[in-house]
Write a protein that holds these residues in place. Sequence first.
Motif, short mmCIF file in Angstrom:
data_model
loop_
_atom_site.label_atom_id
_atom_site.label_comp_id
_atom_site.label_asym_id
_atom_site.label_seq_id
_atom_site.Cartn_x
_atom_site.Cartn_y
_atom_site.Cartn_z
N ALA A 261 39.91 16.70 -21.55
CA ALA A 261 39.43 15.41 -22.03
C ALA A 261 38.29 15.60 -23.03
O ALA A 261 37.49 16.54 -22.92
N SER A 262 38.21 14.71 -23.98
CA SER A 262 37.19 14.79 -25.02
C SER A 262 35.81 14.48 -24.48
O SER A 262 35.66 13.70 -23.52
N ASN B 279 32.35 14.42 -20.03
CA ASN B 279 33.55 13.71 -20.45
C ASN B 279 33.87 12.64 -19.40
O ASN B 279 33.18 12.51 -18.39
N LEU B 280 34.92 11.88 -19.64
CA LEU B 280 35.23 10.77 -18.75
C LEU B 280 35.60 11.24 -17.34
O LEU B 280 35.13 10.63 -16.35
N PRO B 281 36.41 12.29 -17.17
CA PRO B 281 36.69 12.76 -15.81
C PRO B 281 35.43 13.15 -15.05
O PRO B 281 35.29 12.83 -13.86
N ALA B 282 34.51 13.85 -15.71
CA ALA B 282 33.27 14.24 -15.04
C ALA B 282 32.41 13.03 -14.70
O ALA B 282 31.82 12.94 -13.62
N LEU B 283 32.35 12.08 -15.62
CA LEU B 283 31.57 10.87 -15.37
C LEU B 283 32.13 10.09 -14.19
O LEU B 283 31.38 9.63 -13.31
N VAL C 284 42.66 7.81 -17.11
CA VAL C 284 42.15 6.90 -18.13
C VAL C 284 41.93 7.63 -19.45
O VAL C 284 42.15 7.07 -20.54
N ALA C 285 41.54 8.90 -19.37
CA ALA C 285 41.30 9.69 -20.59
C ALA C 285 42.60 10.20 -21.22
O ALA C 285 42.57 10.84 -22.27
N GLY C 286 43.72 9.94 -20.58
CA GLY C 286 45.01 10.35 -21.13
C GLY C 286 45.42 11.76 -20.77
O GLY C 286 46.33 12.33 -21.40
#
Length: 336
Positions: free
Chosen positions: A262-263, A274-278, A321-323
């Motif tokens: 994820a970006s 990134n979004l997964p970590a958040l 959610v991040a694809g």
Amino acid sequence: MNAREARGVAVAAALFFLVQVGALAMVGPFETAGYQAVEDPSDPTNSLVYVVAILVATALMLAAFKYAFERAVKGVVVFSSALVSWYVFGVVAPPLVTLGSVNLVAIALSIGVAVALLVYPEWYVIDGAGVVMGIGAGALFGISFGLLPAILLLSVLAVYDAISVYGTRHMLSLAEGVMELRVPVILVIPLSLSYSLLADDFSGANEVGEDDESASPPTATDGDGMDDADADGPARDAFFIGLGDAVMPTVMVASGAFFSPASSLGVAALPALNLPALCAMVGTFLGLGILLWAVMKGRAHAGLPLLNGGAIGGYLLGSVVAGVPLVRAVGLAPYL
């Protein structure tokens, strides 16, 4: 929950936040410094090795408490505190004084942590050292455990935690021993400005997991569960959370930040975020909230099922959610 307990919950959340944000900040510097502990972070057997190491360490500590070798346990923990602190200070302390490639400032700071723990282990010294240890351990294991090994590790430890708290209860016995050592295996959450860990002889605390109107302050298991005084008893002065409760979900946060495709969210202070970590962080705090709510009811609880479960669930949701396909998110793509 009264005002004192609410303040305690806020302090606990702040300590968890410092550990997780600090570990995220250390992900990049730790990689650059070559701190990755294994050659192949994607190897699932890394998790098995670590779980076995935990079982062995737990057995040795229980034996040490049984046969009056508490000082040996304290020595190992203090040494470990200095070592992990050196990892952190080695990448954040300015190299003002060096000996070859050795940062003497980092060494001095890590020795200072050990000395403070031995000379004056007040609650804020314990918490400060615990936060530094949590940051170092979370980042170190985060960059050393790939996505699949991290998920396996957290899942197995959550199950083990539940068994050791609700079943065999040996984690509760371990907690009783480490509390009296006053070492950063626990985080101390004072609920009174006058509270002193040095003055607390724990004589009023009953066996972890059993309610007692005279139990004050409440006690906690070794990073994996917590206990509280009876709601009808005297006002509690502090409660305790095992450092492992903060470190284990942080491993998922750091691993997701480091290994997920994820970006980055572009946060300047936390380039790895990134979004997964958040979302793993959000899941951790949801689990923490439920855990603390349950603890305030006055019973011992295993922490890792809620905390690790929240971190893993949040990470997976953030990945979707991040694809990021779930197969890649859980690290199964190389095996399919």
